[in-house]
Design a protein around this motif. Sequence first.
Motif, mmCIF file in Angstrom:
data_model
loop_
_atom_site.group_PDB
_atom_site.id
_atom_site.type_symbol
_atom_site.label_atom_id
_atom_site.label_comp_id
_atom_site.label_asym_id
_atom_site.label_seq_id
_atom_site.Cartn_x
_atom_site.Cartn_y
_atom_site.Cartn_z
ATOM 1 N N LEU A 227 111.984 70.230 44.067
ATOM 2 C CA LEU A 227 112.697 68.947 43.432
ATOM 3 C C LEU A 227 111.515 67.891 43.174
ATOM 4 C CD1 LEU A 227 116.034 69.006 45.227
ATOM 5 C CD2 LEU A 227 115.552 70.248 43.386
ATOM 6 N N GLY A 228 110.401 68.051 43.522
ATOM 7 C CA GLY A 228 109.486 67.288 43.679
ATOM 8 C C GLY A 228 109.015 66.748 44.956
ATOM 9 N N MET B 28 102.135 63.451 51.827
ATOM 10 C CA MET B 28 103.583 63.771 51.204
ATOM 11 C C MET B 28 104.685 63.186 51.986
ATOM 12 S SD MET B 28 102.719 67.476 49.444
ATOM 13 C CE MET B 28 104.125 67.671 48.327
ATOM 14 N N GLN C 193 107.369 60.670 50.725
ATOM 15 C CA GLN C 193 108.916 61.102 50.526
ATOM 16 C C GLN C 193 109.740 59.849 51.292
ATOM 17 O OE1 GLN C 193 109.565 64.993 51.639
ATOM 18 N NE2 GLN C 193 111.706 64.912 51.316
ATOM 19 N N PHE D 21 99.792 59.826 44.851
ATOM 20 C CA PHE D 21 100.743 60.644 44.993
ATOM 21 C C PHE D 21 101.947 59.629 44.271
ATOM 22 C CE2 PHE D 21 100.232 63.848 48.534
ATOM 23 C CZ PHE D 21 98.729 63.492 48.391
ATOM 24 N N ALA E 55 103.745 60.534 41.937
ATOM 25 C CA ALA E 55 104.758 61.446 41.092
ATOM 26 C C ALA E 55 105.277 62.278 41.920
ATOM 27 C CB ALA E 55 104.198 62.232 39.913
ATOM 28 N N GLN E 56 106.602 62.522 41.904
ATOM 29 C CA GLN E 56 107.277 63.655 42.635
ATOM 30 C C GLN E 56 107.940 64.636 41.709
ATOM 31 O OE1 GLN E 56 109.804 62.923 46.007
ATOM 32 N NE2 GLN E 56 108.776 61.026 46.905
ATOM 33 N N CYS E 57 109.166 64.385 41.316
ATOM 34 C CA CYS E 57 109.555 65.163 40.232
ATOM 35 C C CYS E 57 108.879 65.229 38.937
ATOM 36 C CB CYS E 57 111.107 64.964 40.040
ATOM 37 S SG CYS E 57 111.530 63.819 38.838
ATOM 38 N N GLY E 58 108.161 63.962 38.584
ATOM 39 C CA GLY E 58 107.404 63.701 37.402
ATOM 40 C C GLY E 58 107.999 63.610 36.108
ATOM 41 N N CYS F 142 112.124 58.668 42.576
ATOM 42 C CA CYS F 142 111.697 59.580 43.609
ATOM 43 C C CYS F 142 110.808 58.481 44.480
ATOM 44 C CB CYS F 142 110.723 60.887 43.214
ATOM 45 S SG CYS F 142 111.789 61.915 42.250
#
Lengths: 342, 157
Positions: free
Chosen positions: A46-47, A222, A226, B96, B98-101, B137
């Motif tokens: 999901l990212g 990461m 998060q 970093f 971006a996560q889901c983008g 995110c």
Amino acid sequence: MSRHRGRGMASINYPIGMNLGGDPSQALVHSNPSGKFTVALSSIDLGQGMKQVTRQICAETLGIPIEDVFVDTADSDTGPHCMGSFASRGTHRAGNAVLAAAREARGVLLEAAAEELEVDPGDLETDGRGTIRVRGAPGKSITVKEAAQAGQFKQGRTIAGRGIFLVPLSPVDPETGEMSPATCYAHAAMVAEVEVDDETGVVTVVRLDSAYELGRALNPRMVEQQLVGGAWMGVSHALYETPEPYYPDPKAGGRDFVEYLMPGPGDIAPHDIAVLERPAPDGPYGGKGPGEMCANPVIPAVANAIFDAVGVRMDTLPITPEKVLRALKAQGGARPQHRAGR
Amino acid sequence: MKTPVQFRLNDQPVAVFVDGGDNLLTALRDGVGDVTPKFGCGQGACGACTVIVEGEPRLACITLAEACEGARVETLAGLRRGPDLHPLQSAFMEHFAAQCGFCTPGMIMAAKALLDRNPRPSREEVVEAIAGNICRCTGYEPIIEAILAAAASARRY
């Protein structure tokens, strides 16, 4: 009328995965003729970094460069079964399945290499850069690509592996109510500092400090990302967003981004994070994963900080200015809990 | 009845037929096939569809396509020069950001509009420039850092 500072803390003990009829995940790993490997998973990214973490686990286990591993999560209809990306289980469950599949594939890869080199597979080692060598005889080696091609075109071998990781259902003891819902737990402590305006009821999160223990951080950047993003979501849950502001009355909920309030880039607070790594014995390379835990401790920490600042106990979310003002009115004004001059 | 609209998209002339009320986002995604601007909310509240029109950031979902006749339109698809990423794209990767983008194209275009007119913005100016863009995110901090890093990078673009 003034603004009051307060500080609150929360700590959590967070289960990795779930206990609803057993919690399995599967993975398949296979080589193609160019000596690169594909991981087939139904665990969706999901990212949060599922693809990157499972790619690292696969490359580390096979002993090949990370560039030579491709993770395919394209289709949960046709891929190997996974319970899903939830319950903070991705790194632990899917990661362990990939670890098992990559171990089996590595065994076949070394058998194919051993047959070409005419040595015992037990005498072989990988260098992590795409070569398989005979231990103690550096001159005697074969590339992963050559071994994969020999396996497919000469020896008739599928260089592949299957992996499943299952945490079986833990039944509830009818006498005591006891069960064991998870095999390992992650931990966190969070300190939130807030400012409460007793005239407007607005709560501002001024800063956050946290420590997270989440097994080995398989990808530290990461993990940090998060935790930063998750804490923002925690602030949002604590103070801003809800689909049902007058729950259980479903009316008046925000139905779009104009009405559904979330903090923007101007509302974020500085956040210092310490990541403590205590590898989990049954985690893939010790990993447990941050998961949902990154948002959870913010909420009670903010509620406790509000109590510290003005003396009201907020027990419904989100803690809106309206609720703060009503509570202050019922209490007869702000009552800071801490001694002055702290 | 369809109306022809011509404009310059990322320095290339394009022509699309649109209905009277069509917005620029529909014209780009369905008409031209440039799907880098994202459909998030369709009401100008999330910023995922941000593009640059005549040097100004615009929400493509609430910009009439016909109003862009003859205009210079920039989208994320035009940022990359051959194999080289734009400094903003590199900075988003390195930080970093971006996560889901899903918000990323809009974030980068909002940031580009800022850097085009103000190459060395303060943190406050960066925050203001992306204040109309929602990210679920990242918590924004990595995005702000990426934009500041892109601005600080000596590379010309």
